[in-house]
Design a protein around this motif. Sequence first.
Motif, PDB file in Angstrom:
ATOM      1  N   VAL A   1     -12.566 -15.049  35.154  1.00 36.78           N
ATOM      2  CA  VAL A   1     -13.694 -15.081  34.122  1.00 36.78           C
ATOM      3  C   VAL A   1     -14.135 -16.749  34.339  1.00 36.78           C
ATOM      4  O   VAL A   1     -13.569 -17.386  33.825  1.00 36.78           O
ATOM      5  CB  VAL A   1     -13.180 -14.770  32.998  1.00 36.78           C
ATOM      6  CG1 VAL A   1     -14.341 -14.635  31.825  1.00 36.78           C
ATOM      7  CG2 VAL A   1     -12.334 -13.624  32.839  1.00 36.78           C
ATOM      8  N   GLY A   2     -15.484 -16.693  34.999  1.00 40.35           N
ATOM      9  CA  GLY A   2     -15.864 -18.018  35.163  1.00 40.35           C
ATOM     10  C   GLY A   2     -14.852 -19.084  35.919  1.00 40.35           C
ATOM     11  O   GLY A   2     -14.103 -18.316  36.976  1.00 40.35           O
ATOM     12  N   ARG A   3     -14.353 -20.013  35.366  1.00 41.70           N
ATOM     13  CA  ARG A   3     -13.286 -20.893  36.116  1.00 41.70           C
ATOM     14  C   ARG A   3     -12.165 -20.878  35.429  1.00 41.70           C
ATOM     15  O   ARG A   3     -11.071 -21.547  35.494  1.00 41.70           O
ATOM     16  CB  ARG A   3     -13.699 -22.381  36.384  1.00 41.70           C
ATOM     17  CG  ARG A   3     -15.026 -22.251  37.083  1.00 41.70           C
ATOM     18  CD  ARG A   3     -14.717 -21.887  38.548  1.00 41.70           C
ATOM     19  NE  ARG A   3     -13.479 -22.902  39.307  1.00 41.70           N
ATOM     20  CZ  ARG A   3     -13.081 -22.654  40.514  1.00 41.70           C
ATOM     21  NH1 ARG A   3     -13.415 -21.053  40.945  1.00 41.70           N
ATOM     22  NH2 ARG A   3     -12.299 -23.369  40.969  1.00 41.70           N
ATOM     23  N   HIS A   4     -12.027 -19.686  34.737  1.00 42.30           N
ATOM     24  CA  HIS A   4     -10.614 -19.417  33.937  1.00 42.30           C
ATOM     25  C   HIS A   4      -9.909 -18.247  34.833  1.00 42.30           C
ATOM     26  O   HIS A   4     -10.681 -17.230  35.124  1.00 42.30           O
ATOM     27  CB  HIS A   4     -10.688 -18.891  32.375  1.00 42.30           C
ATOM     28  CG  HIS A   4     -10.722 -20.014  31.557  1.00 42.30           C
ATOM     29  ND1 HIS A   4     -12.092 -20.683  31.358  1.00 42.30           N
ATOM     30  CD2 HIS A   4      -9.913 -20.369  30.543  1.00 42.30           C
ATOM     31  CE1 HIS A   4     -11.812 -21.509  30.389  1.00 42.30           C
ATOM     32  NE2 HIS A   4     -10.689 -21.332  29.977  1.00 42.30           N
ATOM     33  N   MET A   5      -8.757 -18.149  35.013  1.00 40.88           N
ATOM     34  CA  MET A   5      -7.931 -17.150  35.750  1.00 40.88           C
ATOM     35  C   MET A   5      -6.635 -16.673  34.732  1.00 40.88           C
ATOM     36  O   MET A   5      -5.953 -17.142  34.198  1.00 40.88           O
ATOM     37  CB  MET A   5      -7.377 -17.600  36.985  1.00 40.88           C
ATOM     38  CG  MET A   5      -6.349 -16.483  37.774  1.00 40.88           C
ATOM     39  SD  MET A   5      -5.752 -16.996  39.370  1.00 40.88           S
ATOM     40  CE  MET A   5      -4.689 -18.747  38.919  1.00 40.88           C
TER      41      MET A   5
END
Length: 413
Positions: A266-270
């Motif tokens: 999610v975007g630059r979240h994993m």
Amino acid sequence: MRPPQTSIAHAGLRRMGSGGSTSGTSNLLVTVCTNHKGGINWLSLSPDGHHLLTASEDCNAGLWTTSDNQCIRMLQGHGSYITYCHLENETAFTCSADHTVRKWEVATGLCLAVYTGHTSIVNRILVVKDYLFSASYDRTARCWDIETARQLQVFQGHRNCILALAHFSSNDLLDESDIEANDVKEFIVTGSTDCTVKVWEASSGCCYQTLRGHSGAILCIVLDAPNSELFSGSTDHTIRRWNMATGDQLKLYRGHQGSVICLEMVGRHMYSGSADRTVKCWLADGGQCIRTYKTHKHNVSTLKYHSGFLFTGSGDSCARAFNTKAGTFHHVFEGHAFIINSLQIHNNFLYTASHDGTLRVWDISGFYEYSKHQKKRSLRSTNSQKGSLSHIFNNKVGCATDVNVEYDPADMV
């Protein structure tokens, strides 16, 4: 023949207890669909949102309408259990332990094509433009012409079965100026129980890169195409980040105490779901684990992010929802008898497919109203909370903040 133990992400797990508590919300169950006579291994949603497709152990695929949650037909023809499915608006695709892939017409339920060539269980399929890609326990992936069912390519090189399959294009890796001067090439990515990830050039069948570093089977792969990066999760308890163009390992994520079964970017979240019964949220760039969700009672088998909420399915037969902005546990969905293998979300309804053979539909429209209310409440209380750190940790039921700062993934999409 049943899938080996390494394919724990979707099939073969049984209920290991249930329970949990809601955050005060009422029972959200809309209906229970019981048409299948065997466990459901996968659930696919059509791009237009009109239909769902279920892949079952009873050798049938169920086609459902999202408007009234009715099963309009069963797709019959496979000679063994169906491992996975993919649904387009007008056509459906299923793969099976009978070593074949089938194409179906949604409007009539007729089988339009049978793709034969694999010599063992086919457990993953991808549809890309006019091509179908499949991955199998026979150690190969294959490319097919969708219309003619002709096998175009065999990707050989893995020493053991393939469990994960992904696709990207050279468009994802090149600047616009470079694209104009080069032919666009398609690539597939395979993850195997031989502990490697391989990147293949689709038209030639040549192995472009072999990514080595894991010491356990590769159970899941997720791509971050805009950043030319690939993430792999393994039974060695780690996640690794790779450069898709060079094959270089960029980051190693340690923290799980069990196999990494599923990944969601999610975007630059994993987000990672694990056999250690937790979900972790990582900053993809720095590699820090910034939050751990701990309310699960068994393996976390599937993940789905939607509009500020993370939905999870588990081997404890429950699905759960977490508010990713607040980092709070929000709701538990109880009622299934065995592991939840797949989730889908459409029009504020959550669909959960389980190895108990049922598809359950839940109304989650209230989640987003609740979230808006909490956001307004938070803004009103900001001034009164200045100078205090204790409010940061309020209501973190089943969650642990591993660093002091978290960003909402939705803000980074």
